[in-house]
Write a protein that holds these residues in place. Sequence first.
Motif, short mmCIF file in Angstrom:
data_model
loop_
_atom_site.label_atom_id
_atom_site.label_comp_id
_atom_site.label_asym_id
_atom_site.label_seq_id
_atom_site.Cartn_x
_atom_site.Cartn_y
_atom_site.Cartn_z
N ARG A 191 0.83 -1.20 0.00
CA ARG A 191 0.00 0.00 0.00
C ARG A 191 0.88 1.26 0.00
O ARG A 191 0.60 2.22 -0.73
N SER A 192 1.94 1.24 0.79
CA SER A 192 2.84 2.39 0.86
C SER A 192 3.57 2.59 -0.46
O SER A 192 3.76 3.73 -0.92
N TRP A 193 3.99 1.50 -1.07
CA TRP A 193 4.69 1.57 -2.36
C TRP A 193 3.81 2.24 -3.42
O TRP A 193 4.24 3.13 -4.15
N ARG A 194 2.56 1.80 -3.48
CA ARG A 194 1.63 2.40 -4.45
C ARG A 194 1.38 3.87 -4.14
O ARG A 194 1.31 4.71 -5.05
N ALA A 195 1.24 4.18 -2.85
CA ALA A 195 0.95 5.57 -2.45
C ALA A 195 2.11 6.49 -2.80
O ALA A 195 1.89 7.62 -3.30
N VAL A 196 3.33 6.06 -2.55
CA VAL A 196 4.50 6.89 -2.84
C VAL A 196 4.62 7.14 -4.33
O VAL A 196 4.85 8.28 -4.78
N ALA A 224 2.27 6.98 -6.58
CA ALA A 224 1.15 7.83 -7.01
C ALA A 224 1.41 9.29 -6.66
O ALA A 224 1.12 10.20 -7.45
N ALA A 225 1.99 9.52 -5.49
CA ALA A 225 2.29 10.89 -5.06
C ALA A 225 3.34 11.54 -5.96
O ALA A 225 3.30 12.76 -6.18
N SER A 257 7.89 11.86 -0.65
CA SER A 257 8.05 10.40 -0.51
C SER A 257 8.06 9.98 0.95
O SER A 257 7.37 9.03 1.34
N THR A 267 4.62 10.56 2.66
CA THR A 267 3.63 9.58 2.22
C THR A 267 3.92 8.21 2.82
O THR A 267 3.00 7.53 3.32
N ASN A 294 3.43 8.26 6.81
CA ASN A 294 2.02 8.35 7.17
C ASN A 294 1.29 7.04 6.90
O ASN A 294 0.43 6.62 7.68
N ALA A 295 1.67 6.37 5.82
CA ALA A 295 1.03 5.10 5.49
C ALA A 295 1.45 4.00 6.46
O ALA A 295 0.64 3.15 6.84
#
Length: 212
Positions: free
Chosen positions: A81-86, A88-89, A105, A108, A111-112
């Motif tokens: 989830r963190s990998w995708r969020a970073v 995407a950011a 980075s 994000t 926080n995740a």
Amino acid sequence: MPRTEAVARRTYGGRSAADRRAERRERLLAAGLALFGTDGYAASSIEKLCTHAGVSTRNFYEEFHSREDLLIALHARANERSWRAVHAALENKCDAALAERIELSVRTFINAMASDPRLARLAYVEMIGVSDKVEARRMAWRKKWWDFMVGEADRAVLRGEAKPRDFTLPALAVIASVNELVHHYSVNRGRITLDEVIAEVVRVAVAAVTAP
């Protein structure tokens, strides 16, 4: 129709066996986060996990071979989830300066991974020293983030924001700072804020890449 397919398609109260199994798995994952993240991994038996999830031990072993596998699954889910969020950011920040990309980075990612204190404890306390199998999975994720950090440093070189050099050790230093500072945050909650942790990691990361 093969028996296994027929069983999978059988419905009870409008819900298929596959749906009910997926729900049980989610309940077990939620129980793992709740108990590993509060009582600790060592204190959370399979029986306690099943009671918390409202499932049988047979249901547990249909989803996971052991408590270790549940711990690994939770850690992997959080990192994925963190990998995708970073990523995407950063998607629309191709022209952003190094400091901005690192701040985004780090913020994000942390926080995740740490805004939920249970997840922070699971990832940075309970994952440590469980077994060779758990450690191998933890190190595999660390290597993936390590490579990401090296990639950001190499990008900074191409943009003229840093001098070319081997960024292996600097990237490891950043990863270590994240691990130690989030661990410190997880065991000192209330005396240190997540924003303080993020700001310190950003300072370390920018210095590690741009130092002569």
